[in-house]
Design an enzyme around this catalytic site. Structure first.
Site, PDB file in Angstrom:
ATOM      1  N   GLY A  58       0.808  -1.223   0.000  1.00 11.60           N
ATOM      2  CA  GLY A  58       0.000   0.000   0.000  1.00 11.60           C
ATOM      3  C   GLY A  58       0.837   1.266   0.000  1.00 11.60           C
ATOM      4  O   GLY A  58       1.638   1.494   0.910  1.00 11.60           O
ATOM      5  N   ASP A  72      -5.105   3.003   8.368  1.00 10.36           N
ATOM      6  CA  ASP A  72      -6.544   2.749   8.477  1.00 10.36           C
ATOM      7  C   ASP A  72      -6.889   1.274   8.621  1.00 10.36           C
ATOM      8  O   ASP A  72      -8.002   0.935   9.032  1.00 10.36           O
ATOM      9  CB  ASP A  72      -7.264   3.290   7.229  1.00 10.36           C
ATOM     10  CG  ASP A  72      -7.492   4.784   7.301  1.00 10.36           C
ATOM     11  OD1 ASP A  72      -7.020   5.412   8.264  1.00 10.36           O
ATOM     12  OD2 ASP A  72      -8.147   5.329   6.385  1.00 10.36           O
ATOM     13  N   VAL A 106      -2.146  -7.346  -4.229  1.00  9.58           N
ATOM     14  CA  VAL A 106      -1.700  -8.405  -3.310  1.00  9.58           C
ATOM     15  C   VAL A 106      -2.913  -9.253  -2.952  1.00  9.58           C
ATOM     16  O   VAL A 106      -3.922  -8.738  -2.465  1.00  9.58           O
ATOM     17  CB  VAL A 106      -1.042  -7.822  -2.043  1.00  9.58           C
ATOM     18  CG1 VAL A 106      -0.606  -8.951  -1.114  1.00  9.58           C
ATOM     19  CG2 VAL A 106       0.150  -6.964  -2.415  1.00  9.58           C
ATOM     20  N   GLY A 112      -0.264   4.363   0.406  1.00  6.65           N
ATOM     21  CA  GLY A 112      -1.028   5.477   0.985  1.00  6.65           C
ATOM     22  C   GLY A 112      -0.116   6.241   1.936  1.00  6.65           C
ATOM     23  O   GLY A 112       1.109   6.078   1.931  1.00  6.65           O
ATOM     24  N   PHE A 113      -0.727   7.072   2.786  1.00  7.07           N
ATOM     25  CA  PHE A 113       0.079   7.879   3.719  1.00  7.07           C
ATOM     26  C   PHE A 113       0.974   6.990   4.586  1.00  7.07           C
ATOM     27  O   PHE A 113       2.136   7.295   4.815  1.00  7.07           O
ATOM     28  CB  PHE A 113      -0.830   8.706   4.633  1.00  7.07           C
ATOM     29  CG  PHE A 113      -1.514   9.850   3.933  1.00  7.07           C
ATOM     30  CD1 PHE A 113      -0.782  10.821   3.277  1.00  7.07           C
ATOM     31  CD2 PHE A 113      -2.888   9.958   3.934  1.00  7.07           C
ATOM     32  CE1 PHE A 113      -1.405  11.881   2.630  1.00  7.07           C
ATOM     33  CE2 PHE A 113      -3.529  11.008   3.299  1.00  7.07           C
ATOM     34  CZ  PHE A 113      -2.788  11.965   2.635  1.00  7.07           C
ATOM     35  N   GLY A 114       0.399   5.882   5.085  1.00  2.00           N
ATOM     36  CA  GLY A 114       1.145   5.007   5.994  1.00  2.00           C
ATOM     37  C   GLY A 114       2.321   4.336   5.298  1.00  2.00           C
ATOM     38  O   GLY A 114       3.462   4.387   5.778  1.00  2.00           O
ATOM     39  N   GLU A 146     -18.225  17.828   3.473  1.00  2.18           N
ATOM     40  CA  GLU A 146     -17.496  18.554   2.423  1.00  2.18           C
ATOM     41  C   GLU A 146     -18.191  18.387   1.072  1.00  2.18           C
ATOM     42  O   GLU A 146     -18.361  19.344   0.314  1.00  2.18           O
ATOM     43  CB  GLU A 146     -16.065  18.021   2.318  1.00  2.18           C
ATOM     44  CG  GLU A 146     -15.166  18.533   3.431  1.00  2.18           C
ATOM     45  CD  GLU A 146     -13.813  17.824   3.460  1.00  2.18           C
ATOM     46  OE1 GLU A 146     -13.599  16.881   2.677  1.00  2.18           O
ATOM     47  OE2 GLU A 146     -12.983  18.217   4.285  1.00  2.18           O
TER      48      GLU A 146
END
Ligand SMILES: Cc1cc2nc3c(=O)[nH]c(=O)nc-3n(C[C@H](O)[C@H](O)[C@H](O)COP(=O)(O)OP(=O)(O)OC[C@H]3O[C@@H](n4cnc5c(N)ncnc54)[C@H](O)[C@@H]3O)c2cc1C
Length: 330
Positions: A17, A306, A85, A19-21, A176
């Site tokens: 992944g 997450d 994966v 993403g941010f992590g 939003e």
């Protein structure tokens, strides 16, 4: 070229992944004596906080997509593979992917979350999620296509379904997005669609709790509701979506809203490949880890972001309680 375990000079850390992590882990391993292999189904990072601007056409999608290889071009121990994966085999320390198998010495699962439709297959089938660039682009084209359809309808009853927009979930995403669609109604409709009246367009925000932005302070919740209502959003609280057949939304209070557009922002759940012990899956489909982010029964395997439910001394009791109730409802 990726070397086999026996040929490698340094241990391999696979990160699932980008993403941010995942990006943060890969970055922090720069200049360390490891080989980093990042695997993502996309070859770009998605900056999710700006998805709603893509969904409403105020930003182009390439403004929020960052090529992963480019981000790491100066990190010599970094490798990337674009792949899905599929499965983790903890015994052989191999991940199985859509492009082959990769062995690891350490593994970081940072595969994030996806929309949670709470098992309602029809709602999932007909409504639009907001977790990826493709979904955000879909929302944008749906909104515009429905306005085009409305232009072709001669009477107001026929137009209604194409001019009602329902956003489900009063968290940050729903707030939003409903606000941004209301801005289309206020500022764009008259200019771009002179055949349509802004009084015929309705934006609904449906929230199951008694307030929007429930995780924030009472003042923020109240202010957000007031701002939305000033923009013209119809905020419906203490109500959930029961059914949606692609034409009409039925709410838990019995009301029905004819609409071709339902956008789902009412919840997320962790997503991860097969191979995780189901007993470790907590509320929201998150993987239980210890305070060091290590998956409890998988030495050398970590979960972050997450997808993870990290148990610390402070939250252990809360997590235990939530998993009992989660097991009861799963
Ligand atoms: C619309 C929206 C607005 C948001 N706004 C904010 C905000 O303002 N502030 C804030 O703090 N947070 C915000 N968030 C939440 C924030 O974006 C997430 O908390 C964060 O992205 C989580 O990071 P992550 O690394 O865990 O997972 P993600 O960023 O979701 O990354 C997971 C990555 O894993 C990849 N992946 C998943 N499964 C597989 C697989 N099987 N094989 C290969 N690749 C896989 C995915 O392609 C993805 O790139 C927002 C989220 C959304 C949807």
């Amino acid at each position: 070229m990726l070397l086999n375990r026996s040929e490698r000079k340094f241990p391999r850390v696979i990160v699932i992944g980008g993403g941010f992590g995942g990006i943060e882990v890969a970055r922090r391993l720069k200049d360390k004596e490891v080989e980093v292999l990042l695997i993502d189904r996309n070859n770009f990072h998605t900056f999710q906080p700006l998805l709603y601007q893509v969904a409403t056409g105020t930003l182009a999608s390439d403004s929020i997509a960052f090529p992963l290889r480019k981000m790491f071009k100066s990190q010599s121990n970094f490798r990337f593979r674009m792949a899905e994966v599929l499965r983790i085999d903890k015994d052989t320390k191999v991940v199985h992917t859509s492009v082959g198998e990769f062995d690891y010495d350490y593994l970081v699962v940072a595969s994030g979350a996806t929309s949670n439709f709470f098992g309602n297959a029809d709602v999932e089938k007909y409504s639009l999620g907001m977790k990826s660039i493709q979904e955000a682009q879909n929302i944008r084209s749906y909104v515009l296509q429905n306005l085009e359809e409305a232009v072709l309808r001669k009477n107001a009853d026929d137009r209604e379904r194409f001019m009602n927009f329902v956003v489900v979930g009063g968290g940050p995403t729903g707030v939003e997005l409903s606000g941004a669609i209301a801005e289309i109604q206020l500022h764009m409709l008259k200019k771009d669609y002179p055949e349509l009246s802004k009084h015929e367009m309705n934006v609904y925000l449906v929230e199951g709790l008694g307030e929007v932005l429930a995780a924030l302070s009472d003042k923020s919740s109240r202010d957000a509701k007031r701002y939305l209502e000033e923009l013209g959003v119809k905020v419906i609280l203490n109500t959930v979506v029961k059914e949606y057949d692609g034409m009409t939304v039925t709410l838990s209070n019995g009301d029905q809203i004819p609409t071709k557009t339902v956008i789902w922002g009412a919840g997320v759940k962790g997503q991860f490949p097969e191979g995780i012990n189901p007993d470790l899956v907590q509320r929201g489909n998150r993987i239980k880890t210890n305070g060091q982010c290590q998956i409890i029964d998988m030495p050398g395997v970590y979960a972050i972001g997450d997808v993870a439910a990290t148990v610390t001394e402070k939250n252990a009791e809360w997590i235990a309680r939530s998993s009992t109730s989660c097991a009861a409802t799963r």
